[in-house]
Design a protein around this motif. Structure first.
Motif, PDB file in Angstrom:
ATOM      1  N   SER A  10      42.907  27.455  34.544  1.00  0.00           N
ATOM      2  CA  SER A  10      42.240  27.781  35.805  1.00  0.00           C
ATOM      3  C   SER A  10      42.933  28.937  36.508  1.00  0.00           C
ATOM      4  CB  SER A  10      42.208  26.548  36.705  1.00  0.00           C
ATOM      5  OG  SER A  10      41.640  26.856  37.953  1.00  0.00           O
ATOM      6  N   LYS A  11      44.285  28.902  36.458  1.00  0.00           N
ATOM      7  CA  LYS A  11      45.048  29.978  37.088  1.00  0.00           C
ATOM      8  C   LYS A  11      44.807  31.309  36.380  1.00  0.00           C
ATOM      9  CE  LYS A  11      49.750  31.190  38.541  1.00  0.00           C
ATOM     10  NZ  LYS A  11      51.171  30.768  38.534  1.00  0.00           N
ATOM     11  N   ALA A  12      44.775  31.290  35.023  1.00  0.00           N
ATOM     12  CA  ALA A  12      44.524  32.511  34.259  1.00  0.00           C
ATOM     13  C   ALA A  12      43.142  33.074  34.565  1.00  0.00           C
ATOM     14  CB  ALA A  12      44.656  32.232  32.762  1.00  0.00           C
ATOM     15  N   ALA A  13      42.140  32.148  34.641  1.00  0.00           N
ATOM     16  CA  ALA A  13      40.785  32.590  34.954  1.00  0.00           C
ATOM     17  C   ALA A  13      40.724  33.209  36.341  1.00  0.00           C
ATOM     18  CB  ALA A  13      39.813  31.413  34.852  1.00  0.00           C
ATOM     19  N   SER A  14      41.464  32.604  37.278  1.00  0.00           N
ATOM     20  CA  SER A  14      41.500  33.144  38.636  1.00  0.00           C
ATOM     21  C   SER A  14      42.115  34.538  38.659  1.00  0.00           C
ATOM     22  CB  SER A  14      42.290  32.204  39.550  1.00  0.00           C
ATOM     23  OG  SER A  14      42.379  32.733  40.849  1.00  0.00           O
ATOM     24  N   LEU A  15      43.184  34.723  37.885  1.00  0.00           N
ATOM     25  CA  LEU A  15      43.820  36.034  37.802  1.00  0.00           C
ATOM     26  C   LEU A  15      42.870  37.066  37.218  1.00  0.00           C
ATOM     27  CD1 LEU A  15      47.405  35.049  36.601  1.00  0.00           C
ATOM     28  CD2 LEU A  15      46.807  36.084  38.796  1.00  0.00           C
ATOM     29  N   GLU A  16      42.136  36.659  36.177  1.00  0.00           N
ATOM     30  CA  GLU A  16      41.183  37.578  35.563  1.00  0.00           C
ATOM     31  C   GLU A  16      40.101  37.989  36.558  1.00  0.00           C
ATOM     32  OE1 GLU A  16      39.538  36.132  31.964  1.00  0.00           O
ATOM     33  OE2 GLU A  16      41.314  36.608  30.772  1.00  0.00           O
ATOM     34  N   ARG A  17      39.598  36.986  37.314  1.00  0.00           N
ATOM     35  CA  ARG A  17      38.580  37.315  38.323  1.00  0.00           C
ATOM     36  C   ARG A  17      39.138  38.274  39.361  1.00  0.00           C
ATOM     37  NH1 ARG A  17      37.317  31.824  37.655  1.00  0.00           N
ATOM     38  NH2 ARG A  17      38.587  31.251  39.466  1.00  0.00           N
ATOM     39  N   GLY A  18      40.420  38.068  39.715  1.00  0.00           N
ATOM     40  CA  GLY A  18      41.051  38.956  40.690  1.00  0.00           C
ATOM     41  C   GLY A  18      41.168  40.378  40.170  1.00  0.00           C
ATOM     42  N   VAL A  19      41.515  40.518  38.894  1.00  0.00           N
ATOM     43  CA  VAL A  19      41.615  41.849  38.285  1.00  0.00           C
ATOM     44  C   VAL A  19      40.244  42.521  38.267  1.00  0.00           C
ATOM     45  CG1 VAL A  19      42.068  43.085  36.140  1.00  0.00           C
ATOM     46  CG2 VAL A  19      43.647  41.302  36.902  1.00  0.00           C
ATOM     47  N   ALA A  20      39.231  41.763  37.864  1.00  0.00           N
ATOM     48  CA  ALA A  20      37.883  42.325  37.817  1.00  0.00           C
ATOM     49  C   ALA A  20      37.424  42.745  39.209  1.00  0.00           C
ATOM     50  CB  ALA A  20      36.919  41.303  37.220  1.00  0.00           C
ATOM     51  N   ARG A  21      37.690  41.906  40.202  1.00  0.00           N
ATOM     52  CA  ARG A  21      37.298  42.232  41.571  1.00  0.00           C
ATOM     53  C   ARG A  21      38.023  43.488  42.063  1.00  0.00           C
ATOM     54  NH1 ARG A  21      37.314  37.412  43.111  1.00  0.00           N
ATOM     55  NH2 ARG A  21      39.509  37.305  43.707  1.00  0.00           N
ATOM     56  N   TYR A  22      39.323  43.584  41.735  1.00  0.00           N
ATOM     57  CA  TYR A  22      40.104  44.758  42.144  1.00  0.00           C
ATOM     58  C   TYR A  22      39.534  46.034  41.525  1.00  0.00           C
ATOM     59  CZ  TYR A  22      43.777  48.267  42.028  1.00  0.00           C
ATOM     60  OH  TYR A  22      44.464  49.444  42.123  1.00  0.00           O
ATOM     61  N   GLN A  23      39.245  45.986  40.221  1.00  0.00           N
ATOM     62  CA  GLN A  23      38.714  47.168  39.546  1.00  0.00           C
ATOM     63  C   GLN A  23      37.333  47.546  40.088  1.00  0.00           C
ATOM     64  OE1 GLN A  23      40.190  49.217  37.548  1.00  0.00           O
ATOM     65  NE2 GLN A  23      42.063  48.092  37.122  1.00  0.00           N
ATOM     66  N   HIS A  24      36.528  46.534  40.428  1.00  0.00           N
ATOM     67  CA  HIS A  24      35.212  46.810  41.013  1.00  0.00           C
ATOM     68  C   HIS A  24      35.368  47.497  42.367  1.00  0.00           C
ATOM     69  CE1 HIS A  24      31.048  45.152  42.433  1.00  0.00           C
ATOM     70  NE2 HIS A  24      31.001  46.437  42.130  1.00  0.00           N
ATOM     71  N   ASP A  25      36.242  46.951  43.214  1.00  0.00           N
ATOM     72  CA  ASP A  25      36.482  47.557  44.530  1.00  0.00           C
ATOM     73  C   ASP A  25      37.053  48.968  44.387  1.00  0.00           C
ATOM     74  OD1 ASP A  25      35.567  45.254  45.715  1.00  0.00           O
ATOM     75  OD2 ASP A  25      37.569  44.429  46.118  1.00  0.00           O
ATOM     76  N   LEU A  26      37.948  49.139  43.406  1.00  0.00           N
ATOM     77  CA  LEU A  26      38.522  50.462  43.167  1.00  0.00           C
ATOM     78  C   LEU A  26      37.433  51.445  42.765  1.00  0.00           C
ATOM     79  CD1 LEU A  26      40.906  52.411  42.771  1.00  0.00           C
ATOM     80  CD2 LEU A  26      41.171  51.478  40.448  1.00  0.00           C
ATOM     81  N   GLY A  27      36.516  51.002  41.912  1.00  0.00           N
ATOM     82  CA  GLY A  27      35.422  51.863  41.503  1.00  0.00           C
ATOM     83  C   GLY A  27      34.561  52.285  42.677  1.00  0.00           C
TER      84      GLY A  27
END
Length: 666
Positions: A10-27
C-alpha cells in the motif's frame, strides 16, 4: 506478517501515485511556462508510473496537438476516452485532432459526442440519456506480452552478440507498446549497428516525438548517431545537456561526438564532466582515457587504464578498447593480444579481429595478419565503401578468363599508394584490370601503369564503371595473395613514375634557391583519431636539424602551415621554402620530390609517395608506429628507399632528430 506485506504494498502504491501526480503537475507547470517538450516528457513519466490516468493522457494529447503532432495527439485522446468514456473534453480534443488530419466526418462525430455529454451534464440524473461513447476507431489493443520483459531481453541478447535475436525482441516490445520512447531508441541503436542508417534515423525521430523534452532520450539518440553522423550526435548531446546540465550520459556522448570530429580539447572537458557526475560508469572512464591517448596525454591515459584494469569486463567493446590503450600507451603487445582474444571469446567482433591483424603486421606475421585484416570490411567506418561492390563476385586469386577485374582503392592516400605496389604482381595474373582510385592519384597512377584502366572517383561516388566487370577486389586485400611473408616484398627501387616535364620545371625552380642540398620536410601526420599526437610535433622542435648549413629546406607539409613557417623564420632566421598548393596535387608533388636530394618526414603520405618513386626518405617514427612501419629495424619492407629512425621510448623525439641530423651530416 501478511499485514506488514499489505502495508508495504500500500505504501509503495501510494508513493507511485505521488510520483505520477508530481510529474503531472510538473507537466502542467511547464506548459504554462511555454516548455512544451519538457512537459511532454513529464506527462509520459507520470504515465510510466500509472498508465490509467485519463487526465494525464488528455493533457499529453493537448501538448502533442500544440506541436502539430496530430496523430500522436489522437492516440492520447483515444486512450483518455478509453479510460474515462464520459470525458467530454477528451472527445472535443479528439475532434480537433481528427479535423486537423483532414478526417472531417470522424471529427464531427467526436464533437457531437462532446456536445451531448456537455448537455447531458446539466440534466438531473434520472433524465440523463445514454450516449454512444464508442470512439471513431478502436482504441489501441492491450499488450499481449510484457513489453518491458521483451525490452530487457533485447538488451541481454545485444550484449551476447545476438543482433538478430535482439532485433526480434525489441520489435516484439514495440508491437506490445509502441508508445515507449526508450524502445524506439533501442530499436534505432540496433538499426544503426546493422548499417541501416535511414531506418535508424526514422526510429530515433519517433522516440523524439514521444519524449521531445527528455534529456535521456536526446542523449541516447546522440549515441545512435555516433559515429556515422557526428554533427547530429553533437546536436543531440548538447540538447540533452541543455535540458539537464547534470546529465552524465549527455556529457559522455558529447565527448564522443566531439572526439569523432577531432575536437579533442573540447571532448576532454565533457569526458571529465561525465566521470565527475557518475564516477562508477566504466564506459565514461574508458572514453576519457581514449581521448587523452589521442591527445598525446599518455600519462593521464595510463592512469585511467590502470584503474580500469582492476575491473571485470563482460563486453567485447570494452576489451577491445583496453587492448588499444595498453598497446598505444604502454606498447605492451602480449597484453594487447590478451585483451583482443578476450573480446573474441565474447563473440565474433570485427574490431577485435582487425586489431589482432595490426599486432600480427607489427610482428611481421603477414600470412596470419591478412585474413584478419579482412574484418575491416565489416566495421562501420569502412563498411559503406565495400558494400557498394558486394553484388560483384570477389576475386579469389587466380586468372580471370572473362571480363575485367575491378580493383578499388580504400582508406587514405598513403594506403592507396602502398597498395598499388602490388598492381604489377596482379598484372602477371590478370590481363584486363580497372583501378578505381582517389582523383588526386589518377594521373600519377595512369602514367605508372599504362596497361590498366585507371579511373579517379571520390570514395562516396565510386561504383562499378565497366559493364564487363566480372569480379572485384579491394586494394587492401591484394596482400593476401602477394605479400604473405617478408621475402615477397620486391627489392625494386620504385613503381610510380613522376611526370618528366614537371621534374624539369621543379629543377629550375629549386636551382633559383641557390647552391646546396635541397631536402623536403614534413612534420605532421594523420588526424586526431589516427594517432596525429603521437606521430607529429611543432616545427620549432626541428630547430637543431634545420640549422645544418648548406641545406635549403622545402616544406612538403600538407595543410595550412604558412603561419607556423613564418613564425619559425622570425624566431630563428631560418627559411623554410614552401610552394602553396603543391601538396594538393599528388602528381605535382611527385615531380617536386623526384628532384630533391632526399626527404625527411614523420609517418604520413609523404613517406608513401617518396618511397613509391624511389626517393630516399628518412622516416621519423614514434615508439609505436602504424603497422606498415613494423616494430623494429631501420628497413621498411614496402619501400626499400626508406630508412626508419625510431623513438627509444614514448615521446622521445629528441633522440630521433639527433640521429637524423647525424645521418645528414655524415
Amino acid at each position: 506478517m501478511l499485514g506488514d506485506a499489505i502495508h508495504s504494498l500500500s505504501k509503495a502504491a501510494s508513493l507511485e501515485r505521488g510520483v505520477a501526480r508530481y510529474q503531472h503537475d510538473l507537466g502542467n507547470a511547464l506548459i504554462e511556462d511555454g516548455k512544451t517538450d519538457r512537459a511532454i516528457t513529464a506527462y509520459r513519466r507520470a504515465l510510466r508510473v500509472d498508465d490509467t490516468l485519463a487526465e494525464v493522457h488528455n493533457d499529453l494529447g493537448a501538448a502533442y496537438f500544440e506541436k502539430n503532432w496530430h496523430a500522436e495527439a489522437e492516440a492520447s485522446f483515444r486512450r483518455a476516452i478509453d479510460l474515462k468514456p464520459e470525458h467530454g473534453i477528451a472527445h472535443a480534443n479528439l475532434g480537433a485532432a481528427l479535423r486537423a488530419q483532414g478526417r472531417l466526418q470522424d471529427g464531427r462525430r467526436a464533437f457531437q459526442r462532446a456536445l451531448l455529454l456537455k448537455l447531458r451534464a446539466f440534466l438531473p440524473g434520472f433524465l440523463r440519456w445514454r450516449v454512444e461513447l464508442k470512439p471513431a476507431a478502436d482504441a489501441t489493443p492491450a499488450a499481449k506480452q510484457d513489453a518491458d520483459e521483451l525490452y530487457r531481453a533485447a538488451a541481454t541478447r545485444q550484449q551476447q552478440g545476438n543482433a538478430d535475436g535482439a532485433m526480434e525482441s525489441i520489435r516484439a516490445a514495440l508491437r506490445s507498446n509502441p508508445e515507449r520512447a526508450e524502445y524506439h531508441v533501442a530499436h534505432a541503436q540496433l538499426l544503426a549497428d546493422a548499417g541501416k542508417a535511414e531506418d535508424a534515423l526514422a526510429a530515433a525521430e519517433r522516440a523524439l516525438k514521444l519524449e521531445p523534452g527528455s534529456a535521456d532520450v536526446h542523449a541516447a539518440i546522440s549515441a545512435i548517431y555516433h559515429p556515422w553522423r557526428e554533427e547530429l550526435a553533437e546536436q543531440a548531446a548538447r540538447r540533452a545537456i541543455e535540458l539537464d546540465p547534470d546529465s552524465a550520459v549527455g556529457h559522455a556522448n558529447l565527448a564522443a561526438a566531439l572526439w569523432g570530429q577531432g575536437r579533442l580539447e573540447e571532448a576532454v572537458g565533457h569526458g571529465e564532466a561525465s566521470l565527475r557526475l557518475l564516477p562508477s560508469q566504466l564506459n565514461y572512464r574508458m572514453n576519457l582515457a581514449l581521448i587523452l591517448k589521442d591527445l598525446g596525454r599518455l600519462d593521464e591515459a595510463r592512469e585511467h587504464y590502470r584503474a580500469l584494469s582492476m575491473q571485470a569486463f563482460d563486453g567485447a567493446g570494452m576489451c577491445i578498447n583496453m587492448g588499444t590503450l595498453v598497446l598505444q600507451c604502454l606498447g605492451d603487445i602480449p597484453a594487447a593480444r590478451h585483451w583482443f582474444a578476450k573480446a573474441q571469446a565474447r563473440g565474433e567482433d570485427a574490431r577485435a579481429a582487425l586489431s589482432e591483424s595490426v599486432l600480427d603486421f607489427l610482428d611481421g606475421k603477414f600470412s596470419a595478419a591478412w585474413p584478419k585484416y579482412e574484418a575491416r570490411k565489416r566495421i562501420s567506418d569502412h563498411r559503406d565503401n565495400h558494400s557498394r561492390f558486394a553484388s560483384i563476385p570477389t576475386w579469389q586469386g587466380g586468372p580471370v578468363t572473362a571480363g575485367r577485374l575491378l580493383v578499388y582503392g580504400e582508406q587514405g592516400l598513403g594506403d592507396e599508394i602502398m597498395h598499388v605496389s602490388m598492381i604489377s604482381d596482379l598484372s602477371r595474373l590478370v590481363e584486363q584490370i580497372t583501378l578505381l582510385c582517389e582523383p588526386r592519384l589518377a594521373t600519377l597512377f595512369a602514367r605508372s601503369f599504362p596497361a590498366i584502366r585507371v579511373i579517379g572517383a571520390a570514395r562516396e561516388a565510386q561504383t562499378p564503371p565497366d559493364a564487363d566487370v566480372s569480379c572485384v577486389v579491394a586494394a587492401g586485400s591484394l596482400g593476401m595473395h602477394f605479400r604473405t611473408n617478408a621475402a615477397d616484398f620486391p627489392a625494386r627501387r620504385s613503381y610510380l613514375a613522376p611526370d618528366p616535364r614537371k621534374e624539369v620545371q621543379w629543377r629550375e625552380r629549386l636551382a633559383a634557391l641557390g647552391p646546396g642540398r635541397k631536402i623536403g620536410l614534413s612534420w605532421r601526420g594523420g588526424v586526431a583519431k589516427t594517432g596525429r599526437a603521437r606521430r607529429s610535433f611543432d616545427l620549432a622542435r626541428l630547430h637543431s636539424l634545420l640549422e645544418i648549413p648548406g641545406i635549403a629546406w622545402i616544406s612538403l607539409q600538407y595543410g595550412d602551415c604558412a603561419a607556423e613557417i613564418e613564425t619559425f623564420r622570425k624566431a630563428h632566421g631560418i627559411p623554410l621554402h614552401f610552394f602553396p598548393g603543391v601538396t594538393e596535387d599528388m602528381d605535382e608533388l611527385a615531380g617536386l620530390m623526384q628532384v630533391l636530394d632526399l626527404v625527411v618526414s614523420v609517418c604520413n603520405t609523404t613517406v608513401h609517395l617518396a618511397g613509391a618513386i624511389g626517393k630516399e626518405v628518412l622516416v621519423m617514427a614514434p615508439f609505436l608506429p602504424e603497422w606498415r612501419y613494423g616494430l623494429r629495424g631501420e628497413r621498411m619492407l614496402w619501400y626499400p628507399s626508406a630508412s626508419v629512425f625510431r623513438q627509444a621510448t614514448f615521446g622521445d623525439w629528441d633522440s630521433v632528430i639527433s640521429a637524423v641530423k647525424a645521418r645528414l651530416q655524415g
